[in-house]
Design a protein around this motif. Sequence first.
Motif, short mmCIF file in Angstrom:
data_model
loop_
_atom_site.label_atom_id
_atom_site.label_comp_id
_atom_site.label_asym_id
_atom_site.label_seq_id
_atom_site.Cartn_x
_atom_site.Cartn_y
_atom_site.Cartn_z
N ALA A 138 21.90 38.93 44.53
CA ALA A 138 22.63 40.31 44.47
C ALA A 138 23.66 40.23 43.49
N ARG A 139 24.07 41.48 42.95
CA ARG A 139 25.19 41.66 42.12
C ARG A 139 26.66 41.63 42.91
N ASN A 140 27.03 40.62 43.12
CA ASN A 140 28.28 40.43 43.81
C ASN A 140 28.87 38.98 43.42
N ALA A 141 30.34 39.17 43.34
CA ALA A 141 30.96 37.94 42.68
C ALA A 141 30.81 36.67 43.64
N CYS A 142 31.19 35.62 43.16
CA CYS A 142 30.65 34.44 44.09
C CYS A 142 32.07 34.30 45.18
N LYS A 143 31.72 33.97 46.28
CA LYS A 143 32.69 34.02 47.35
C LYS A 143 33.55 32.53 47.09
N ALA A 144 33.08 31.61 46.25
CA ALA A 144 34.12 30.58 46.44
C ALA A 144 35.16 30.49 45.60
N SER A 166 47.68 38.02 53.11
CA SER A 166 46.38 38.11 52.53
C SER A 166 45.78 36.93 52.01
N SER A 167 44.62 36.54 52.33
CA SER A 167 44.00 35.49 51.59
C SER A 167 43.47 35.78 50.31
N GLY A 168 42.78 34.75 49.60
CA GLY A 168 42.33 35.22 48.30
C GLY A 168 40.91 35.75 48.34
N ARG A 169 40.22 35.67 49.61
CA ARG A 169 38.87 36.18 49.83
C ARG A 169 38.66 37.82 49.71
N SER A 170 39.71 38.55 50.09
CA SER A 170 39.91 39.99 49.85
C SER A 170 39.52 40.58 48.59
N SER A 171 39.42 41.66 48.67
CA SER A 171 38.97 42.59 47.36
C SER A 171 40.26 42.95 46.86
N ASN A 172 40.12 43.54 45.76
CA ASN A 172 41.20 44.33 44.96
C ASN A 172 41.83 45.45 45.75
N GLU A 173 40.54 46.03 46.22
CA GLU A 173 40.85 47.35 46.83
C GLU A 173 41.58 47.24 48.12
N ARG A 223 35.21 41.50 38.05
CA ARG A 223 33.81 41.77 38.41
C ARG A 223 33.73 42.74 39.29
N LEU A 224 32.67 43.51 39.28
CA LEU A 224 32.39 44.48 40.26
C LEU A 224 31.18 43.99 41.35
N SER A 225 31.67 43.81 42.45
CA SER A 225 30.51 43.46 43.66
C SER A 225 29.96 44.60 44.34
N ASP A 226 28.61 44.82 44.15
CA ASP A 226 27.73 45.90 44.82
C ASP A 226 28.04 46.10 46.31
N GLY A 227 28.21 44.88 46.96
CA GLY A 227 28.09 45.03 48.65
C GLY A 227 26.69 45.13 49.05
N GLY A 228 26.62 45.62 49.92
CA GLY A 228 25.46 46.72 50.58
C GLY A 228 24.52 46.18 51.45
N GLU A 248 29.96 44.62 52.05
CA GLU A 248 31.05 45.84 51.89
C GLU A 248 30.11 47.31 51.84
N PHE A 249 30.79 48.21 52.54
CA PHE A 249 29.97 49.67 52.46
C PHE A 249 29.77 50.36 51.06
N GLU A 250 30.84 49.92 50.27
CA GLU A 250 30.98 50.52 48.81
C GLU A 250 31.45 49.02 48.01
N PRO A 251 31.11 49.37 46.60
CA PRO A 251 31.58 48.19 45.71
C PRO A 251 32.89 47.98 45.57
N THR A 252 33.20 46.59 45.45
CA THR A 252 34.48 46.05 45.48
C THR A 252 34.69 45.46 44.20
N THR A 253 36.05 44.91 43.86
CA THR A 253 36.29 44.17 42.58
C THR A 253 37.10 43.12 43.07
N GLN A 254 36.73 42.04 42.07
CA GLN A 254 37.61 40.67 42.12
C GLN A 254 37.99 40.20 40.89
N GLU A 255 39.02 39.44 40.67
CA GLU A 255 39.47 38.67 39.45
C GLU A 255 39.46 37.25 39.38
N SER A 256 38.89 36.87 38.33
CA SER A 256 38.79 35.06 38.40
C SER A 256 39.67 34.66 37.85
#
Length: 725
Positions: A33-39, A144-151, A513-518, A499-507
């Motif tokens: 899926a088009r989601n950023a890696c969680k690690a 907040s931990s670093g697992r959360s989204s920018n949003e 990156r944009l993660s689709d969720g869903g 996630e119900f809507e796309p979110t973003t993350q920074e490496s």
Amino acid sequence: MSEVIGGGSKKVLYTLATVRRIGLLNSAKALKARNACKACGLGMGGQLGGMTNEKREYPSVCNKSIQAQSTDIQPPIPREIFDHSIAELKQLSPRELEHLGRLNFPLFKAKDSDHFSPLSWEDAYTLAAERFAASAPEKSFFYSSGRSSNEAGFLLQLFARLYGTNNVNNCSYYCHQATGEGLKSTIGTGTSTVELEDLAHCDLLFVIGANPASNHPRLVHQLKGIRDRGGDVVVINPAREPGLVKFAVPKSPSSMLSGGTEIASYYLQPNIASDLWAMKGIAKGILELGAENRGFIESHTHGFEALRKDIESITWSDIEAHTQLKREDIEAVSRVYAEAENVVFAWGMGITHHLTGTENVEYIANLALLRGMVGKKASGLLPLRGHSNVQGVGTIGVKPVLAGEVITALEEHLKVTLPEAKGMDTMACLEAADSGDIDNALIMGGNLYSATPDSQWAGQALDRVRFKLFMTTTLNQGHLYGNDHSESLILPVTARDEEFEPTTQESMFNYVRLSDGGIKRLDNVRPESQILAALAGRLVDRAVFDFATFASHSSIRKAIAACIPGMEDLKDIEVAKKEFHIRRRIMHTPEFKTASGRAHFITHQTRGADQKADFPFKLMTVRSEGQFNSIIYEESDSYRSVEQRSTVLMSAGDMTALSLKEGDRVSLKSESGAMHNLAVKTFDLPPGNLMTYYPEANVLVGRDRDPRSKTPAFKSISVALIAAN
């Protein structure tokens, strides 16, 4: 004993076993899926597709990616589990807690109760709002931990500030805050100066105080590429980590068939906490070779003469005595650095987890500036970030002090007034809690209890927070400890790909990156942003700000783009599907973000070891190969040939001197606490240096910290080792 090699067939088989356990279809769906890696912060996935990085390399995946998915792709925890008392749940290991399943309904623990009770979302919102409304905002903190989204991170910090407090923190205060401080003082920016593509063109990379073979496995592919091109990798680490010596890279058939690729060209093993001496030694070698870049220094820096005088004033005999390194080995590294054309310096928490963490980072920057290796392509500074969005949540404001330009932008764009009182860092918040000055805490992700030094004190401090609101996907020890006589509410949240809507993350390369969720796995979890907006709507008067404005993630991203410098391209990312590097961060030209426009050499006097007679050993806490941050996936540590985590690793010489053999039981004692019944294991370490596992060893870690970054010294603990009987 046969040579231990990182990666290889064992990792492939481990990955296949994990995939089989969570289901092939579930695994494939999650990984493709088009989601950023969680690690880790290295980053991959997003709009280029799962298992693809920004260079379009495929497959870009590792066992950490699989491990992170494995706990998310679990069935819900049965309600019957919560018929058991918290005392009974405490008997489970961290790994067993993680594998109970996913949380799928809110849980409440009343004051002095020993049980969690399920409750509805409406009752949970009402309870949380009542508790926060009943207390002064300055008697709260938000984390907040670093697992959360920018949003979600942006909403959290805005909610906290409009509620009335700047006590806003993320987990970087326990990891790379020293990096931000040290880089800002030297080059004017607190993040990486290189992009991933730069690693494909450098001919030398330093890995300092880090073990990417275990913690950032996909980086090893880049290190292999440097060696394949005829370049060099210099590792500086007290421990000789097998995965940094030789690694069989799973995506490389030649590496797998040949029994592994040599990773480290040179491997220096200084004493724990002697980093400044080691850096000065390499710098001394450069100056004695006359290899400093005088043109760059004169055109683009300040402070060189003070640094030169300090380096020339220290002797090789002092450097050797403090580091246990040989002069000729340091000089060999100086020579390879002098001969290299494009050099990247990468480091981890082996640099930042010291009382001199900020100074350590400044001296890495000094080394890079000495030869003009900042401000050009294929060269620069690369902090190895831990969690996948820890850098992102800092970028969008989850920190106690915001830059003046960000405050102005937020106030003007959102038509709000932010509080002026100084916010507290993470440890300061917990010290205030211990003093009875914190009534409420909102903790989004992570495991603050396990991450905090001086475990007994940490539990006491957290228990003195009257009401704690946790947002999490699974149970961990932070929900059980520090909770005996206080209230807590646990809210189950969606994982990134749910996630119900796309979110973003920074490496860690400043790449967004944009993660689709869903993906839908559970029926009663909610996104963090939805929870935060609901609570903020109940606690912040609409006349101050109407959080219904942020009903969608796209509206949050527009606000971030308008208020956070460099994030302008976030505004339309969901429409354009165009991921990007944050503006003005990658430094391919020598234009520094300091007041003078020049980089600064920073000079510090080198101090001797702070060892005490009663505590003759120096200990660093480490993570295992089967671990990510405080999450334990496996009890064993395959690369170090350790079968159980209750183990202390030490040199063969120290074992002989103490008449110890492998498997003997010992205790470790520090000024803060003690660990008992640890098995002894031989490992390649300098004499007088020990290692054992984080977070269990936090009971030994004191609350002293780097005065500038406020980061505790997790990797520099004076201890005594006591043999059983």
